[in-house]
Design a protein around this motif. Structure first.
Motif, PDB file in Angstrom:
ATOM      1  N   PRO A  33      11.541  -3.179  -6.997  1.00 38.14           N
ATOM      2  CA  PRO A  33      10.136  -3.185  -6.585  1.00 38.14           C
ATOM      3  C   PRO A  33      10.001  -3.799  -5.192  1.00 38.14           C
ATOM      4  CG  PRO A  33      10.536  -4.930  -8.172  1.00 38.14           C
ATOM      5  CD  PRO A  33      11.824  -4.164  -8.031  1.00 38.14           C
ATOM      6  N   LYS A  34       8.972  -3.408  -4.476  1.00 38.62           N
ATOM      7  CA  LYS A  34       8.714  -3.974  -3.153  1.00 38.62           C
ATOM      8  C   LYS A  34       7.217  -4.196  -3.017  1.00 38.62           C
ATOM      9  CE  LYS A  34       9.243  -3.332   1.786  1.00 38.62           C
ATOM     10  NZ  LYS A  34       9.537  -2.401   2.862  1.00 38.62           N
ATOM     11  N   TRP A  35       6.789  -5.431  -3.198  1.00 42.70           N
ATOM     12  CA  TRP A  35       5.384  -5.799  -3.071  1.00 42.70           C
ATOM     13  C   TRP A  35       5.175  -6.438  -1.704  1.00 42.70           C
ATOM     14  CZ3 TRP A  35       1.997  -4.507  -6.861  1.00 42.70           C
ATOM     15  CH2 TRP A  35       2.500  -4.254  -8.140  1.00 42.70           C
ATOM     16  N   THR A  36       4.258  -5.901  -0.919  1.00 40.84           N
ATOM     17  CA  THR A  36       3.940  -6.472   0.385  1.00 40.84           C
ATOM     18  C   THR A  36       2.422  -6.451   0.595  1.00 40.84           C
ATOM     19  OG1 THR A  36       4.225  -4.318   1.454  1.00 40.84           O
ATOM     20  CG2 THR A  36       6.121  -5.820   1.498  1.00 40.84           C
ATOM     21  N   VAL A  37       1.985  -7.314   1.478  1.00 42.36           N
ATOM     22  CA  VAL A  37       0.582  -7.337   1.881  1.00 42.36           C
ATOM     23  C   VAL A  37       0.434  -6.357   3.041  1.00 42.36           C
ATOM     24  CG1 VAL A  37      -1.259  -8.759   2.873  1.00 42.36           C
ATOM     25  CG2 VAL A  37       0.264  -9.697   1.104  1.00 42.36           C
ATOM     26  N   GLU A  38      -0.569  -5.486   2.939  1.00 39.34           N
ATOM     27  CA  GLU A  38      -0.808  -4.480   3.974  1.00 39.34           C
ATOM     28  C   GLU A  38      -2.286  -4.452   4.329  1.00 39.34           C
ATOM     29  OE1 GLU A  38       1.736  -3.075   5.375  1.00 39.34           O
ATOM     30  OE2 GLU A  38       3.230  -3.667   3.892  1.00 39.34           O
ATOM     31  N   ARG A  39      -2.576  -3.968   5.498  1.00 46.45           N
ATOM     32  CA  ARG A  39      -3.958  -3.817   5.959  1.00 46.45           C
ATOM     33  C   ARG A  39      -4.466  -2.461   5.488  1.00 46.45           C
ATOM     34  NH1 ARG A  39      -7.537  -6.736   7.547  1.00 46.45           N
ATOM     35  NH2 ARG A  39      -9.130  -6.005   8.949  1.00 46.45           N
ATOM     36  N   ASP A  40      -5.696  -2.418   4.956  1.00 44.46           N
ATOM     37  CA  ASP A  40      -6.292  -1.156   4.497  1.00 44.46           C
ATOM     38  C   ASP A  40      -7.783  -1.195   4.757  1.00 44.46           C
ATOM     39  OD1 ASP A  40      -7.341   1.054   3.138  1.00 44.46           O
ATOM     40  OD2 ASP A  40      -5.880   0.900   1.526  1.00 44.46           O
ATOM     41  N   GLU A  41      -8.215  -0.465   5.755  1.00 44.40           N
ATOM     42  CA  GLU A  41      -9.633  -0.432   6.119  1.00 44.40           C
ATOM     43  C   GLU A  41     -10.489   0.281   5.079  1.00 44.40           C
ATOM     44  OE1 GLU A  41     -11.048  -2.147   8.536  1.00 44.40           O
ATOM     45  OE2 GLU A  41      -9.086  -2.915   9.109  1.00 44.40           O
ATOM     46  N   THR A  42      -9.855   1.044   4.161  1.00 44.34           N
ATOM     47  CA  THR A  42     -10.627   1.717   3.107  1.00 44.34           C
ATOM     48  C   THR A  42     -10.868   0.804   1.912  1.00 44.34           C
ATOM     49  OG1 THR A  42      -8.765   2.642   1.825  1.00 44.34           O
ATOM     50  CG2 THR A  42      -9.541   3.904   3.755  1.00 44.34           C
ATOM     51  N   ALA A  43     -10.214  -0.357   1.884  1.00 44.10           N
ATOM     52  CA  ALA A  43     -10.358  -1.288   0.764  1.00 44.10           C
ATOM     53  C   ALA A  43     -11.793  -1.787   0.656  1.00 44.10           C
ATOM     54  CB  ALA A  43      -9.415  -2.478   0.938  1.00 44.10           C
ATOM     55  N   PRO A  44     -12.243  -2.061  -0.558  1.00 41.73           N
ATOM     56  CA  PRO A  44     -13.609  -2.576  -0.724  1.00 41.73           C
ATOM     57  C   PRO A  44     -13.901  -3.811   0.135  1.00 41.73           C
ATOM     58  CG  PRO A  44     -12.728  -1.921  -2.830  1.00 41.73           C
ATOM     59  CD  PRO A  44     -11.591  -1.825  -1.834  1.00 41.73           C
ATOM     60  N   ASN A  45     -12.877  -4.643   0.371  1.00 40.87           N
ATOM     61  CA  ASN A  45     -13.080  -5.834   1.202  1.00 40.87           C
ATOM     62  C   ASN A  45     -12.785  -5.563   2.679  1.00 40.87           C
ATOM     63  OD1 ASN A  45     -10.300  -5.657   1.366  1.00 40.87           O
ATOM     64  ND2 ASN A  45      -9.918  -7.727   0.651  1.00 40.87           N
ATOM     65  N   LYS A  46     -12.409  -4.323   3.006  1.00 42.94           N
ATOM     66  CA  LYS A  46     -12.078  -3.897   4.373  1.00 42.94           C
ATOM     67  C   LYS A  46     -10.962  -4.733   4.976  1.00 42.94           C
ATOM     68  CE  LYS A  46     -15.602  -1.014   4.637  1.00 42.94           C
ATOM     69  NZ  LYS A  46     -15.459  -0.022   3.627  1.00 42.94           N
ATOM     70  N   GLY A  47     -10.106  -5.285   4.146  1.00 43.19           N
ATOM     71  CA  GLY A  47      -9.078  -6.189   4.657  1.00 43.19           C
ATOM     72  C   GLY A  47      -7.696  -5.874   4.157  1.00 43.19           C
ATOM     73  N   GLN A  48      -7.008  -6.920   3.749  1.00 42.09           N
ATOM     74  CA  GLN A  48      -5.624  -6.817   3.345  1.00 42.09           C
ATOM     75  C   GLN A  48      -5.518  -6.652   1.835  1.00 42.09           C
ATOM     76  OE1 GLN A  48      -4.085  -9.405   7.117  1.00 42.09           O
ATOM     77  NE2 GLN A  48      -3.532 -10.159   5.143  1.00 42.09           N
ATOM     78  N   VAL A  49      -4.519  -5.873   1.418  1.00 39.78           N
ATOM     79  CA  VAL A  49      -4.309  -5.557   0.014  1.00 39.78           C
ATOM     80  C   VAL A  49      -2.838  -5.750  -0.345  1.00 39.78           C
ATOM     81  CG1 VAL A  49      -6.207  -3.895  -0.018  1.00 39.78           C
ATOM     82  CG2 VAL A  49      -3.883  -3.097   0.472  1.00 39.78           C
ATOM     83  N   LEU A  50      -2.559  -5.763  -1.621  1.00 39.64           N
ATOM     84  CA  LEU A  50      -1.189  -5.832  -2.115  1.00 39.64           C
ATOM     85  C   LEU A  50      -0.719  -4.409  -2.376  1.00 39.64           C
ATOM     86  CD1 LEU A  50       1.179  -7.554  -3.086  1.00 39.64           C
ATOM     87  CD2 LEU A  50       0.103  -7.623  -5.348  1.00 39.64           C
ATOM     88  N   LYS A  51       0.445  -4.045  -1.833  1.00 39.18           N
ATOM     89  CA  LYS A  51       0.981  -2.692  -1.985  1.00 39.18           C
ATOM     90  C   LYS A  51       2.358  -2.755  -2.622  1.00 39.18           C
ATOM     91  CE  LYS A  51       2.277   1.431   0.631  1.00 39.18           C
ATOM     92  NZ  LYS A  51       2.439   1.999   1.980  1.00 39.18           N
ATOM     93  N   GLN A  52       2.599  -1.851  -3.570  1.00 38.87           N
ATOM     94  CA  GLN A  52       3.913  -1.708  -4.196  1.00 38.87           C
ATOM     95  C   GLN A  52       4.523  -0.427  -3.657  1.00 38.87           C
ATOM     96  OE1 GLN A  52       7.253  -1.469  -5.796  1.00 38.87           O
ATOM     97  NE2 GLN A  52       6.095   0.227  -6.635  1.00 38.87           N
ATOM     98  N   SER A  53       5.661  -0.520  -2.973  1.00 37.89           N
ATOM     99  CA  SER A  53       6.264   0.666  -2.372  1.00 37.89           C
ATOM    100  C   SER A  53       7.738   0.838  -2.714  1.00 37.89           C
ATOM    101  CB  SER A  53       6.078   0.642  -0.849  1.00 37.89           C
ATOM    102  OG  SER A  53       6.686  -0.510  -0.304  1.00 37.89           O
ATOM    103  N   GLY A  54       8.241   0.068  -3.668  1.00 36.73           N
ATOM    104  CA  GLY A  54       9.615   0.254  -4.109  1.00 36.73           C
ATOM    105  C   GLY A  54       9.657   1.264  -5.243  1.00 36.73           C
ATOM    106  N   THR A  55      10.816   1.387  -5.854  1.00 35.34           N
ATOM    107  CA  THR A  55      10.969   2.251  -7.020  1.00 35.34           C
ATOM    108  C   THR A  55      11.629   1.430  -8.114  1.00 35.34           C
ATOM    109  OG1 THR A  55      11.189   4.229  -5.665  1.00 35.34           O
ATOM    110  CG2 THR A  55      11.972   4.376  -7.909  1.00 35.34           C
ATOM    111  N   ALA A  56      10.898   1.212  -9.194  1.00 31.97           N
ATOM    112  CA  ALA A  56      11.413   0.439 -10.324  1.00 31.97           C
ATOM    113  C   ALA A  56      10.739   0.951 -11.582  1.00 31.97           C
ATOM    114  CB  ALA A  56      11.129  -1.048 -10.132  1.00 31.97           C
ATOM    115  N   THR A  57      11.324   0.641 -12.728  1.00 33.35           N
ATOM    116  CA  THR A  57      10.735   1.109 -13.975  1.00 33.35           C
ATOM    117  C   THR A  57       9.291   0.614 -14.074  1.00 33.35           C
ATOM    118  OG1 THR A  57      12.937   0.968 -14.963  1.00 33.35           O
ATOM    119  CG2 THR A  57      11.096   1.324 -16.458  1.00 33.35           C
TER     120      THR A  57
END
Length: 181
Positions: A33-57
């Motif tokens: 798994p790869k959890w990172t904080v990313e910026r997302d202007e579409t987010a309800p808070n218009k800020g930073q979100v947690l993103k999972q971009s790895g591959t795991a069960t």
């Protein structure tokens, strides 16, 4: 809720591209798994979100310092991609990465389900609701009191079950599956 008071958790104080502070990042099963904080202007808070971009069960992120028995947990999430899966959801009353409840919404399968994971093995779903997916942000919410579990998507209750496998307070967190982003 934590100690009877609602608490909101965000990631605006974290470093973009880095793992979130105050979270234990783990998984059930195999993979990376790869959890990172990313910026997302579409987010309800218009800020930073947690993103999972790895591959795991089953990638998991537990919020440190949580211990909740009764109350509610809620997450806003968005399915970005995934060829095998596009599922995300909530974990509660978790003892560890091998023992917890999970309510997850799968944008690829168009369903919402509640499960338990015991000794690393996911149960058959307690209940299933067919929900046509939509693009954008989804709100999943779980309320629990004793053995009673109610699960909501975007404010509408879809699942209502009883189970006493995990009667004690436990950690809360978020969950993903396979290559879901």
């Amino acid at each position: 809720t934590v100690a009877g008071a609602a608490q909101s958790v965000g990631f605006d104080g974290d470093t973009v591209g880095a793992p979130p502070k105050g979270w234990t990042l783990t998984m059930t099963g195999r993979g990376t798994p790869k959890w990172t904080v990313e910026r997302d202007e579409t987010a309800p808070n218009k800020g930073q979100v947690l993103k999972q971009s790895g591959t795991a069960t089953y990638p998991l992120a537990f919020k440190d310092g949580t211990s909740i028995k009764d109350g509610f947990v809620e997450v806003e999430f968005k399915a970005l991609s995934g060829s095998e899966d596009r599922a995300g959801g909530l974990v509660w009353r978790a003892k560890d990465a091998r023992n917890y409840y999970i309510a997850r919404y799968n944008h690829k399968e168009d369903n919402f389900r509640v499960y338990k994971v015991v000794d690393g093995k996911r149960s058959a779903p307690f209940q299933n609701a067919d929900i046509k997916h939509h693009d954008g942000w989804t709100v999943a919410r779980v309320t629990m009191k004793g053995d009673h579990i109610e699960c909501y998507v975007d404010g509408k209750k879809y699942l209502d079950v009883h189970d006493s496998t995990f009667p004690d307070a436990g950690k809360i967190g978020v969950w993903s599956k396979s290559d879901a982003r």
